[in-house]
Enzyme design. Sequence first.
Site, mmCIF file in Angstrom:
data_model
loop_
_atom_site.group_PDB
_atom_site.id
_atom_site.type_symbol
_atom_site.label_atom_id
_atom_site.label_comp_id
_atom_site.label_asym_id
_atom_site.label_seq_id
_atom_site.Cartn_x
_atom_site.Cartn_y
_atom_site.Cartn_z
ATOM 1 N N ASP A 325 0.829 -1.204 0.000
ATOM 2 C CA ASP A 325 0.000 0.000 0.000
ATOM 3 C C ASP A 325 0.870 1.263 0.000
ATOM 4 O OD1 ASP A 325 -2.721 1.114 0.300
ATOM 5 O OD2 ASP A 325 -1.976 1.834 2.228
ATOM 6 N N GLU A 354 1.580 -0.611 -4.958
ATOM 7 C CA GLU A 354 0.531 0.339 -5.339
ATOM 8 C C GLU A 354 1.198 1.652 -5.724
ATOM 9 O OE1 GLU A 354 -3.318 2.857 -3.702
ATOM 10 O OE2 GLU A 354 -1.619 2.460 -2.416
ATOM 11 N N ASP A 421 -10.682 1.580 -4.397
ATOM 12 C CA ASP A 421 -10.324 3.005 -4.435
ATOM 13 C C ASP A 421 -10.947 3.750 -5.608
ATOM 14 O OD1 ASP A 421 -8.769 3.223 -2.141
ATOM 15 O OD2 ASP A 421 -6.928 2.596 -3.149
#
Lengths: 558, 558
Positions: A325, A354, A421
């Site tokens: 992340d 990410e 997201d």
Amino acid sequence: MLREAIYHRPKNNWSYAYDRETIHIRVRTKRDDVVKVTLIHGDKYSWSVIGSQKIDMNVISRDHLFDYWHAEVKPTFRRLKYGFKFQSANDTIWLNEQGFHESEPENQNLYFDFPFLNPADVFTPPSWVKDAIFYQIFPERFANGDPSIDPEDAEPWGGEPKPHNFFGGDLQGIIDHLDYLTELGVNAIYFNPLFEAPTNHKYDTIDYLKIDPHFGTNEKMKELVEACHSRGIKVLLDAVFNHSGGRFPPFLDVKENGAESRYADWFHVREFPLEVRDRVPTYDTFAFEAHMPKLNTENAEVQQYLLEVARYWIEEIGVDGWRLDVANEVDHRFWRKFRDVVKAANPEAYILGEIWHDSQPWLAGDQFDAVMNYPLTDAILDYAVKETRDGRQFADLVGYLHAAYPQQAAEVAFNLLGSHDTPRLLTICGEDKRRMKLATVIQFTLSGTPCVYYGDEVGLTGEHDPGCRKCMEWDESKQDRDLFRFFAELIKLRKDHRALRDGTYELLYSESGIQAVAFAREYDCEKFFIALNAGNVDATVVVAAGKASSYEVVFGEA
Amino acid sequence: MLREAIYHRPKNNWSYAYDRETIHIRVRTKRDDVVKVTLIHGDKYSWSVIGSQKIDMNVISRDHLFDYWHAEVKPTFRRLKYGFKFQSANDTIWLNEQGFHESEPENQNLYFDFPFLNPADVFTPPSWVKDAIFYQIFPERFANGDPSIDPEDAEPWGGEPKPHNFFGGDLQGIIDHLDYLTELGVNAIYFNPLFEAPTNHKYDTIDYLKIDPHFGTNEKMKELVEACHSRGIKVLLDAVFNHSGGRFPPFLDVKENGAESRYADWFHVREFPLEVRDRVPTYDTFAFEAHMPKLNTENAEVQQYLLEVARYWIEEIGVDGWRLDVANEVDHRFWRKFRDVVKAANPEAYILGEIWHDSQPWLAGDQFDAVMNYPLTDAILDYAVKETRDGRQFADLVGYLHAAYPQQAAEVAFNLLGSHDTPRLLTICGEDKRRMKLATVIQFTLSGTPCVYYGDEVGLTGEHDPGCRKCMEWDESKQDRDLFRFFAELIKLRKDHRALRDGTYELLYSESGIQAVAFAREYDCEKFFIALNAGNVDATVVVAAGKASSYEVVFGEA
């Protein structure tokens, strides 16, 4: 010839080892400006004796402004000196490290250098990733298999998702539905965070070594991993190492004890005490989220803790890799150590970062295997759904991305059309299933590893968070079974044909102002022609079938 | 505006942390094509609230084809989103990560990203290197201070250097002449290899932990280092880690025992037994030198051995850093570990790589502090000595190099005009001292750390190896004392004026076909104008003195 357009600088996507014996060399020229590029190469220590060799380069892709040329060499002694010869209709020039020349430069010392192909530096993503079809699960919303561990205030399954509510999704629920995933055909799952955390999204970790009690136990997780593996399904966990949660014990200690805390250096504190002044925390955080304090990954104890986390879940629980992340806000030094630990635990573990932007600095083989390919997401949605990009603009961006990274990175790019997201794909499509299918066909027929966000395959809708985090629909009568069959068929097609997973990419047709695009994927004696039309008017695209002796329509209509 | 010429890709020399709070952003445009470039930037997590800021970029240098624009930002939260606005006489365009736009792009998510300035990733060369003036010593040929340890077949000092002869140079000889170096003014020594090895150049190591017995002992080396340090002189050793010597015990073991040897994996063996077939060894080597087997720096034992070597000489003997031989043929992973060990032993230790080519991949802060700047060597010699490059071509290459690396790398580039691997400077100059002085003035007035090859300062001559490895001349009557005074004066000038070591660089004059060049170096309220003329006809260069209130001729004639 436009010299200013010609670009080559060693390393990155321009010269790199593809495997232990192959070096790829690339160079860029102005689009449609150069008709032939020749790679001149030789061994630096025997060039003066043996001389150089010459091979033609091929255009592997093009974008709005440039053509990208590519060649591969397997040098006997794993060393390469090289330069380029460019030919246009009425001009021939040479390029070496010193710049442009009107005749072939003689001094081989001034050519470009690939000093040595050291195996340690070869970027080698796990081989299984090319064959993977991922399914992303947001655990709180996939299935409730054990109501006894629901959060106290859990709401009935299927209610409206809100920023802070719970529905009781858990690991047992996932185990109960693995047959469903097998029927769909996916062979890898990417889980949003599973570790103990107060929120429903669990991106604010309390304990990185413990499954959230509302999801289950570490033993239950091991059971889940084993059940997945027995079905040939890999498991990818979400590592939130950029920041901890606000209730992470070391952070609570620093909040309480300030500079005196033994954890004071675990975070990036600008000023004690830890507090929020005028909406800005006195310590670094993810964005300006006070309950997501940025971890100091330079601190040896923090490193030791997080690296033990990385090792534990792979070695003890058996997971197959990590999705990282906010990966680009953590220092490169930490990620290099992380890779060493992860690959020591399992050389075939997968590391997915990410990163929403250009990711070259993380894709050189020393950090990540792949990144979430959001630039391609944009390209596909702009073209197939929003029609803000015509066929040429779409093909140009695909072409750019194709050449922007080493080939092995492009082969395992993590291609997604939506996630926790973003708004749901079907919602972005204005619930037009035809557009959703078009976008998905592109996702499944380009190189890179596709990922399906849970529920997209049965028609879940939803706007940006929290809307995109609805409970999974398990009532078959409410599922869009046509869509499910579409996904299952597409997944099978990709799994059955290596050309779609691992074949060469060739753009066949794209024109400005026209919404039709055609490209081909080819491997051995199998070649797929993919013809797309994102417009509302019929289009006819004529492509040469090449050496094919017969053809078959395998998907869609011809 | 020529869009194809505009280049920016995050990281490397285009966006990087200069220190713990400053980010440098650069972009390239076609030379003389753009009149103004504006950097648009903001914090990615508050851009939508606070909006963006705009600052003008400056041209820091230019080369044959391009202008290089530069700006620096100190973002409060160490994060930066940014894009560019380009203006020419009749055109304005914007660039973000998505490409070019005709109007200012609104969506900040699509701007370029500098995700976070992590201190761990900041490239920080040792601060002393900017102030260093190096002197390179080839130990076998500098001074014989202890004839009792001469090689058996040592020849009388001053004889003709041959590939395999000896003259008895040693550590005591160096200690005996430290006053000479202090008089000259240098404050750092780079030693060619000192470890036990059969040849006179000692690039074929037998024992990396032992001073060659013909040079002295480890204790003598410690004495030398301490004597240097007491004079303010730093000591840099030569690490030949790419390959060992043919008499390195592990290699002898593999020669004898083949695949059965416990050291079999210490080397890159293509085929056992180790032998030379048709002039090509069956194992990887430096070039095709059978007695220089390439070390397998991926092997954990090899790493442990070499890293202990790296630590030992710094911690136990006190040396100040390492020059890395054939540095680009060793894997990056090894160099990263090496840097960790070296900086742990001494955070101010200096790591200098021998790379003759573009060196960006090693100059990102994780591997080397600097490389031997041979491209600049070529530029200076071509211009000042050989006249194969006119003033404009010289200035263009200097401009290119100035922008090719992060600023901190350019500041400590290791600038040399000759070494044990090239003909002597005076010889290259056809023994024309005026040209030698011109070249040396350029070396000492550009940014980067100058290095004098032993004896150049007293007029030693010599062709390529072995000619360039003559015995040092210690008879003052045979030394060129005019040249010595010239070097001493130039060294003092550089040491006395920070503008020459650490000032900005500004090109003031260069024209095609003209051999005159002028540039300035400026720091605080001191500004140096350097006017050069490599031609044989007088040239007049008019430069604006700017805000200067007075000037003084400090060197040469005006």
